[in-house]
Design a protein around this motif. Structure first.
Motif: not given
Length: 148
Positions: A32-33, A35
């Motif tokens: 998830s990095y 975003p």
């Protein structure tokens, strides 16, 4: 995220194996990095916006190869910046891949206010576009191959 079984689609479709394999590989463990957003900016235009605060142009690299766009970020070592007592701004290295559809190409990229904007455009070749077929009355005509 739920896991879907695509095996029935493998039995009833032809030529979609790459798409189904891609869907099969998606799971809840996707990173998830950093975003990001994906938006449509026109009929055949798209934009990926990634939040890359703390990364400069020299820290980022983009590569488009075989329908895959790869964005990498690796922070260069800071020299003499002082001792960091608390690090709340993430600066860890990352690699994010985006699967591009056929005929989609990267049109450009720019970094602004900690956001990396990647513009994409879909260019469908003339031979692939829909064309109007003329209907005539009377005797059928022989269709001739075009010479391009």
């Amino acid at each position: 995220m739920r896991h879907f079984d695509f095996s029935p689609l493998y039995r009833s479709t032809v030529g979609f194996d790459k798409l189904l394999s891609m869907l099969d590989s998606i799971n809840s463990d996707t990173p998830s990095y950093p975003p990001y957003n994906i938006e449509r900016t026109g009929e055949n235009a798209y934009r990926i916006t990634m939040a890359v605060a703390g990364f400069g142009e020299k820290d980022l690299s983009l590569e488009a190869k075989e329908h895959v766009l790869t964005v990498k970020g690796e922070k260069q070592a800071e020299d003499g910046a002082g001792e960091v007592l608390y690090r709340g701004i993430a600066s860890r290295a990352f690699e994010r891949r985006f699967q591009l559809a056929e005929f989609v190409r990267v049109d450009g990229a720019h970094l602004e206010n900690g956001l990396l904007h990647i513009d994409l455009v879909r260019e469908i070749p003339e031979a692939m576009k829909a064309r109007k077929i003329e209907i005539t009355a009377g005797q059928p005509r022989q269709i001739e191959a075009s010479t391009h």
